[in-house]
Write an enzyme that holds these catalytic residues in place. Sequence first.
Site, PDB file in Angstrom:
ATOM      1  N   HIS A   1       0.827  -1.212   0.000  1.00 48.33           N
ATOM      2  CA  HIS A   1       0.000   0.000   0.000  1.00 48.33           C
ATOM      3  C   HIS A   1       0.860   1.262   0.000  1.00 48.33           C
ATOM      4  CE1 HIS A   1      -3.974   1.886   1.643  1.00 48.33           C
ATOM      5  NE2 HIS A   1      -3.283   2.766   0.931  1.00 48.33           N
TER       6      HIS A   1
ATOM      7  N   HIS B   1       1.481   5.207  -2.260  1.00 48.95           N
ATOM      8  CA  HIS B   1       0.963   6.198  -3.210  1.00 48.95           C
ATOM      9  C   HIS B   1       2.148   6.956  -3.807  1.00 48.95           C
ATOM     10  CE1 HIS B   1      -3.255   5.768  -1.818  1.00 48.95           C
ATOM     11  NE2 HIS B   1      -2.696   5.554  -0.638  1.00 48.95           N
ATOM     12  N   TYR B   2       2.344   6.802  -5.112  1.00 48.07           N
ATOM     13  CA  TYR B   2       3.502   7.424  -5.753  1.00 48.07           C
ATOM     14  C   TYR B   2       3.169   8.680  -6.562  1.00 48.07           C
ATOM     15  CZ  TYR B   2       6.671   3.714  -4.249  1.00 48.07           C
ATOM     16  OH  TYR B   2       7.447   2.860  -3.498  1.00 48.07           O
ATOM     17  N   ARG B   3       1.892   9.061  -6.654  1.00 49.25           N
ATOM     18  CA  ARG B   3       1.472  10.366  -7.198  1.00 49.25           C
ATOM     19  C   ARG B   3       1.884  10.592  -8.647  1.00 49.25           C
ATOM     20  NH1 ARG B   3      -1.641  10.583  -2.748  1.00 49.25           N
ATOM     21  NH2 ARG B   3      -0.580  11.300  -0.857  1.00 49.25           N
TER      22      ARG B   3
ATOM     23  N   HIS C   1     -10.819   0.691   0.509  1.00 51.99           N
ATOM     24  CA  HIS C   1     -10.754   1.794   1.464  1.00 51.99           C
ATOM     25  C   HIS C   1     -12.182   1.948   1.973  1.00 51.99           C
ATOM     26  CE1 HIS C   1      -9.429   6.066   2.613  1.00 51.99           C
ATOM     27  NE2 HIS C   1     -10.734   6.048   2.855  1.00 51.99           N
TER      28      HIS C   1
ATOM     29  N   ASN D   1      -6.073   9.698   6.931  1.00 45.74           N
ATOM     30  CA  ASN D   1      -7.368   9.055   6.740  1.00 45.74           C
ATOM     31  C   ASN D   1      -7.169   7.558   6.520  1.00 45.74           C
ATOM     32  OD1 ASN D   1     -10.047   8.538   6.286  1.00 45.74           O
ATOM     33  ND2 ASN D   1     -10.061   9.337   4.197  1.00 45.74           N
TER      34      ASN D   1
ATOM     35  N   ASP E   1       0.670   2.590   3.832  1.00 50.89           N
ATOM     36  CA  ASP E   1      -0.153   3.677   3.279  1.00 50.89           C
ATOM     37  C   ASP E   1       0.709   4.930   3.081  1.00 50.89           C
ATOM     38  OD1 ASP E   1      -2.289   5.130   2.287  1.00 50.89           O
ATOM     39  OD2 ASP E   1      -3.283   5.385   4.225  1.00 50.89           O
TER      40      ASP E   1
END
EC number: 3.5.2.3
Length: 425
Positions: A56, A58-60, A175, A274, A301
């Site tokens: 999990h 997030h590499y944007r 999610h 979140n 995350d």
Amino acid sequence: MQTVIKNGTVYQNGRLIHADVLIEDQKIKAIGTDLTGDKVIDATGKLVSPGLVDVHVHYRDPGQTYKEDIETGSKAAAHGGFTTVGAMPNVTPVPDTPDLMKKMVQENKQKGIVHIFQYGPITKNETTDELPDYAALKKAGAFALSNDGHGVQTAQTMYLAMQEAKKNDLIVAAHAQDDSLFNHGIVNEGEKAKELNLPPVTELAETTQIARDLLLAEKTGVHYHICHVSTKTSVELVRMAKACGINVTCEAAPHHLLLTEDDIPKDNGYYKMNPPLRSKEDQAALLVGLLDGTIDLIATDHAPHAKQEKQGGMQNAAFGITGSETAFSTLYTKFVKEDKVFTLEQLLSWLSDQPAKVFGLKKAGVLEPGCPADVAIFDLEHETELKEKNYQSKGINTPFTGQKIYGATVMTMVDGEVVYQRGEK
């Protein structure tokens, strides 16, 4: 050329053994004693682990590369000892067509220095009720499905998604968030929200959607995975579902294990995430859930943001915390070395072989002859400090900066090649 990692404490098959690790042609050739090679890496006093697995991140990239990109994200992973990651699809554009998915997979391979597995979205653009072609996405390289960052709001949509995912043997990683109950909240519902005068987030925003999805998963038989469970009730729901034979797995995030709402010192954007930081009772339930097998694995995350997006108060700050570079060391220091809540072997399992097993990532997260030479070496003996200047990620949004830790990464190898070495930026 043969490389041998000498005299380390090696994690293999759930046990810690004193052994050497021999690497040849990008693979583990042997694990034993008195092994020799052309190149020697001295691991005396160090932990030699399979490369960690984080399902999990997030590499944007593409769309928000000022926060992070594939190169910096994968460097951050390597810095934390992770050699395999699962990249969430909440990028711009969302890879919801075969062509976009193929491009993402190619970019991950070209730019990443660790193994990057790519999620496809559950729904088109992650925010609609229309399903993409799962078979085509899988063929293009998607290894699982997630709308992470968004809950699937319509039960019928999730039901159809689970049916199609089951047909295509794809995991649905959810999610769990009912937006009508989340209602623009910031901080966990309780005294801290009142103290800071910030909109509360009820645990029901998470738990009601988990309850819904578990019933849908039971009906469809899909492998339903819950991202970042954060409440006591969530753990209880999963525990009951497993007892009923529902095909469900779940993960906990390091920050929910290490911190609670009581740790928020003031209106500080670095503590906005979140799901939000929850109560001490919730935190205790997560730890029990890990120890009794209700929670299957730990995933970071990793959610980097630009510095200006986390400045000022929590009301306007972006949701998210980095995790790739701090997960192992902070968890080891708190729960293994200091509080002795669990063992080093348990921690390594939750961060390596367990996530690989849950997501079917064959030959990841293990040290075995014939497997890829993905290795992490950690220093458990010497105390160091987490410093911004050492982060490889573009994101510095973590409240753990300044913390004294044990378990710093000394070296990370992917396919037998050194991709991170302590002291090299």
